[in-house]
Design a protein around this motif. Structure first.
Motif: not given
Length: 264
Positions: A4, A6, A29, A31-32, A41, A45
């Protein structure tokens, strides 16, 4: 492994835009952070985490305690030695000259390619394969977009083209005699406890083992030499016909196959 994208903990509009753009480019993706730390995180995930910071990219592997980011590794002191007129064992075995072409099949941090760039100068060219597309992205951003803390290596980094591909697939695309020297360092054959600096790379890198097909393609593409770096006890030197160069008191040895010798 899933990845991911961020931002660093203190997000700015700049880093948010960088992260979103990277996610789109890599098909990942975004992700905030939402005040979550990297471990949270990773665990939520079950993925690696690519992070946009103000000055560089970092990839935090799910199975690594340290992030991967570009740094010159051994090239930093090796280049200083070369500037003082000292020798480098890689350059000696590759026999690189100004204007030569060099294909690094296992780019990693790019330290060997940086040293090769010093030898061939701006009249030569270098390409380096990185099989993990996220790591290839980090290196591309560092080498050609200034997303690094090591700007002093800019001129050498600019000489190196990053190829997001495994070595064998890329070699198969090339014409015969496309590069003067083909270099390979499949570092995962034998782990070296002293090599702590490559821990993040070991966690994220694609594990590649030498094969007869890989060697065949490398010899087809090479004009002069195929060069291997491996553990000094590696069976690869003998198995694939490399001339092993014995280096006393070192964990790694180099070996080479001379293209001209095969044609005689």
């Amino acid at each position: 492994m899933k990845t991911i994208v961020t931002t660093a903990g203190r997000r700015t509009e700049y880093t948010k835009q960088l992260a979103q753009n990277a996610a789109t480019q890599l098909g990942l993706s975004y992700v905030d952070r939402q005040k979550r730390n990297i471990i949270q995180l990773q665990q939520h995930f079950q993925s690696d985490v690519l992070v946009a910071t103000k000055s560089r990219w970092e990839c935090h592997g799910l199975n690594s305690s340290e992030p991967f980011f570009f740094h010159p590794s051994s090239a930093k002191f090796r280049l200083k030695r070369l500037a003082r007129g000292e020798r480098d064992p890689l350059l000696e075995v590759c026999q690189l000259q100004a204007g030569d072409s060099f294909l690094d099949c296992t780019l990693g941090f790019g330290s060997d390619s940086l040293v090769a760039a010093f030898a061939i100068g701006d009249t030569g060219y270098i390409k380096g394969c990185e099989a993990n597309p996220v790591l290839a992205f980090i290196l591309q951003e560092a080498f050609h977009k200034g997303r690094t803390d090591y700007v002093e290596f800019e001129s050498l980094m600019n000489q190196i083209q990053i190829i997001s591909s495994d070595a064998l697939s890329y070699l198969k695309q090339l014409d015969e005699n496309s590069f003067d020297v083909i270099y390979m360092d499949p570092m995962f054959e034998t782990l070296i406890k002293e090599s702590d600096s490559i821990g993040p790379l070991r966690s994220l890198g694609v594990r590649e083992s030498l094969s007869s097909e890989w060697i065949h393609e490398a010899l087809r593409v090479a004009k002069k030499r195929v060069v291997l770096k491996a553990h000094f006890r590696s069976s690869w030197f003998k198995e694939f016909g490399f001339n092993q160069i014995i280096r006393p008191n070192t964990k790694f040895h180099y070996g080479f196959i001379e293209k001209a010798a095969l044609n005689n």
